[in-house]
Design a protein around this motif. Structure first.
Motif, PDB file in Angstrom:
ATOM      1  N   ASP A   1      36.148 -36.164 -66.082  1.00 26.45           N
ATOM      2  CA  ASP A   1      35.631 -37.214 -65.199  1.00 26.45           C
ATOM      3  C   ASP A   1      34.415 -37.915 -65.785  1.00 26.45           C
ATOM      4  N   GLY A   2      34.027 -37.566 -67.011  1.00 24.84           N
ATOM      5  CA  GLY A   2      32.958 -38.308 -67.656  1.00 24.84           C
ATOM      6  C   GLY A   2      31.824 -37.470 -68.202  1.00 24.84           C
ATOM      7  N   LEU A   3      30.749 -38.184 -68.567  1.00 28.08           N
ATOM      8  CA  LEU A   3      29.546 -37.573 -69.115  1.00 28.08           C
ATOM      9  C   LEU A   3      28.517 -37.463 -68.001  1.00 28.08           C
ATOM     10  N   TRP A   4      27.804 -36.327 -67.961  1.00 26.56           N
ATOM     11  CA  TRP A   4      26.864 -36.063 -66.887  1.00 26.56           C
ATOM     12  C   TRP A   4      25.504 -35.645 -67.436  1.00 26.56           C
ATOM     13  N   GLY A   5      24.437 -35.974 -66.694  1.00 29.87           N
ATOM     14  CA  GLY A   5      23.092 -35.602 -67.079  1.00 29.87           C
ATOM     15  C   GLY A   5      22.253 -35.276 -65.867  1.00 29.87           C
ATOM     16  N   THR A   6      20.928 -35.267 -66.042  1.00 30.02           N
ATOM     17  CA  THR A   6      20.013 -34.958 -64.946  1.00 30.02           C
ATOM     18  C   THR A   6      18.934 -36.015 -64.761  1.00 30.02           C
ATOM     19  N   ASN A   7      18.903 -37.026 -65.629  1.00 35.97           N
ATOM     20  CA  ASN A   7      17.836 -38.022 -65.620  1.00 35.97           C
ATOM     21  C   ASN A   7      18.457 -39.421 -65.553  1.00 35.97           C
ATOM     22  N   VAL A   8      18.205 -40.118 -64.465  1.00 31.17           N
ATOM     23  CA  VAL A   8      18.823 -41.432 -64.237  1.00 31.17           C
ATOM     24  C   VAL A   8      18.405 -42.454 -65.288  1.00 31.17           C
ATOM     25  N   LEU A   9      17.124 -42.485 -65.616  1.00 32.44           N
ATOM     26  CA  LEU A   9      16.645 -43.467 -66.592  1.00 32.44           C
ATOM     27  C   LEU A   9      17.213 -43.190 -67.975  1.00 32.44           C
ATOM     28  N   ASP A  10      17.307 -41.916 -68.339  1.00 33.93           N
ATOM     29  CA  ASP A  10      17.883 -41.560 -69.635  1.00 33.93           C
ATOM     30  C   ASP A  10      19.371 -41.899 -69.667  1.00 33.93           C
ATOM     31  N   ALA A  11      20.056 -41.704 -68.541  1.00 34.50           N
ATOM     32  CA  ALA A  11      21.476 -42.051 -68.467  1.00 34.50           C
ATOM     33  C   ALA A  11      21.683 -43.541 -68.713  1.00 34.50           C
ATOM     34  N   ALA A  12      20.789 -44.358 -68.187  1.00 36.48           N
ATOM     35  CA  ALA A  12      20.892 -45.808 -68.390  1.00 36.48           C
ATOM     36  C   ALA A  12      20.731 -46.172 -69.862  1.00 36.48           C
ATOM     37  N   ILE A  13      19.822 -45.486 -70.550  1.00 38.65           N
ATOM     38  CA  ILE A  13      19.632 -45.724 -71.984  1.00 38.65           C
ATOM     39  C   ILE A  13      20.895 -45.369 -72.754  1.00 38.65           C
ATOM     40  N   LYS A  14      21.521 -44.265 -72.421  1.00 35.07           N
ATOM     41  CA  LYS A  14      22.752 -43.851 -73.104  1.00 35.07           C
ATOM     42  C   LYS A  14      23.837 -44.913 -72.937  1.00 35.07           C
ATOM     43  N   ARG A  15      23.937 -45.484 -71.750  1.00 32.72           N
ATOM     44  CA  ARG A  15      24.950 -46.525 -71.519  1.00 32.72           C
ATOM     45  C   ARG A  15      24.667 -47.755 -72.377  1.00 32.72           C
ATOM     46  N   VAL A  16      23.398 -48.124 -72.499  1.00 28.39           N
ATOM     47  CA  VAL A  16      23.037 -49.272 -73.345  1.00 28.39           C
ATOM     48  C   VAL A  16      23.397 -48.983 -74.800  1.00 28.39           C
ATOM     49  N   LEU A  17      23.057 -47.800 -75.300  1.00 28.57           N
ATOM     50  CA  LEU A  17      23.364 -47.453 -76.682  1.00 28.57           C
ATOM     51  C   LEU A  17      24.866 -47.477 -76.940  1.00 28.57           C
ATOM     52  N   ALA A  18      25.644 -47.011 -75.979  1.00 25.05           N
ATOM     53  CA  ALA A  18      27.102 -47.019 -76.134  1.00 25.05           C
ATOM     54  C   ALA A  18      27.636 -48.441 -76.214  1.00 25.05           C
ATOM     55  N   ARG A  19      27.122 -49.323 -75.336  1.00 25.86           N
ATOM     56  CA  ARG A  19      27.585 -50.715 -75.324  1.00 25.86           C
ATOM     57  C   ARG A  19      27.216 -51.448 -76.605  1.00 25.86           C
ATOM     58  N   GLN A  20      26.091 -51.093 -77.205  1.00 24.46           N
ATOM     59  CA  GLN A  20      25.608 -51.789 -78.390  1.00 24.46           C
ATOM     60  C   GLN A  20      26.201 -51.244 -79.689  1.00 24.46           C
ATOM     61  N   SER A  21      27.067 -50.250 -79.603  1.00 26.93           N
ATOM     62  CA  SER A  21      27.580 -49.589 -80.802  1.00 26.93           C
ATOM     63  C   SER A  21      29.095 -49.760 -80.941  1.00 26.93           C
ATOM     64  N   GLU A  22      29.529 -49.909 -82.178  1.00 31.28           N
ATOM     65  CA  GLU A  22      30.954 -50.057 -82.466  1.00 31.28           C
ATOM     66  C   GLU A  22      31.715 -48.749 -82.242  1.00 31.28           C
ATOM     67  N   ARG A  23      31.043 -47.638 -82.465  1.00 31.50           N
ATOM     68  CA  ARG A  23      31.683 -46.331 -82.342  1.00 31.50           C
ATOM     69  C   ARG A  23      30.712 -45.348 -81.707  1.00 31.50           C
ATOM     70  N   VAL A  24      31.209 -44.500 -80.814  1.00 29.88           N
ATOM     71  CA  VAL A  24      30.360 -43.527 -80.128  1.00 29.88           C
ATOM     72  C   VAL A  24      30.826 -42.114 -80.438  1.00 29.88           C
ATOM     73  N   LEU A  25      29.912 -41.312 -80.982  1.00 33.63           N
ATOM     74  CA  LEU A  25      30.156 -39.898 -81.219  1.00 33.63           C
ATOM     75  C   LEU A  25      29.380 -39.112 -80.165  1.00 33.63           C
TER      76      LEU A  25
END
Length: 250
Positions: free
Chosen positions: A176-200
């Motif tokens: 069902d997806g990726l999960w964390g504990t910090n809302v602001l950090d989760a938002a950063i991860k989403r930005v990094l994913a959108r800005q990248s050609e490939r996600v590891l």
């Protein structure tokens, strides 16, 4: 509904933060029918009680579990193997984004030829000491639990950079997806994913087939999941059936 009694109001604030993972002060004030000053005062008291943690514009759940400084020591051998495999997978990339995970941080020094884009303070500190650092650092609201910068300022910086590969982490990963504990950090991860050609996605076996409080994103943002050889074969198969390539570090 107007909450005039302080204990009742604080109990509702605690419930809202626990349910959603993050609560904006302005939204809480409107919902409870009180002033933002009252909400901020309540949040300050709840933070002192260890119920939540105040952040810019509101509050998030209190940091739980292992302190940041100790996380890297948990499963250190497996995390190092994952970091080394991730570095090999990212070899040849000119620009690599790194989030604030401890396993991701271990890969930073292995990416010798790439420009690193990150909001992680430990990574920034480590790379800034190199003779010829290739580093793009995003500043913003400092998060002690992740030792990283987040919030609108950090997000704006990261949206201005295109990356070949992003190395991301998560507290837990399930179908069902990726999960964390910090809302602001989760938002950063989403930005990094959108800005990248490939996600590891770097996740040791203990994090697989699990969930947590804050949903980061769906599994569809991940191209390759890198885990360790303790991972259950059935769990690995389920991720592969969902369309995610799985690499096992040994």
């Amino acid at each position: 509904m107007r909450y005039t009694a302080a204990p009742e109001r604080r109990a509702e604030l605690e419930r809202l933060v626990s349910t959603d993972g993050y609560l904006a002060s302005a939204a809480a004030a409107q919902r409870l029918g009180v002033s933002e000053m009252t909400v901020r005062r309540d949040l300050r008291l709840l933070e002192e009680q260890g119920v939540l943690r105040r952040v810019a514009g509101g509050a998030t759940i209190a940091s739980a579990g292992i302190p940041f400084e100790s996380r890297g020591a948990v499963g250190a051998a497996q995390k190092q193997a994952i970091a080394e495999l991730a570095a090999r997978e990212a070899a040849g990339a000119e620009v690599v984004a790194l989030d604030a995970g401890t396993t991701v941080a271990a890969a930073a020094s292995l990416l010798r030829s790439a420009t690193i884009v990150t909001h992680s303070l430990p990574v920034i500190e480590a790379l800034s000491r190199e003779p010829e650092p290739r580093l793009i650092a995003a500043g913003g609201h400092y998060q002690p639990d992740t030792r990283s910068f987040a919030g609108p300022l950090a997000e704006e910086t990261l949206r201005a950079v295109r990356c070949d590969v992003a190395l991301l982490s998560a507290t837990a990963v399930g179908l069902d997806g990726l999960w964390g504990t910090n809302v602001l950090d989760a938002a950063i991860k989403r930005v990094l994913a959108r800005q990248s050609e490939r996600v590891l996605l770097l996740a040791d076996a203990s994090k697989l087939d699990q969930g947590s409080v804050v949903r980061i994103a769906g599994l569809d943002i991940v191209d390759t999941l890198i885990t360790d050889d303790r991972a259950d074969a059935g769990v690995i198969a389920s991720f592969e059936s969902a369309g995610v390539e799985v690499r096992v570090a040994r």
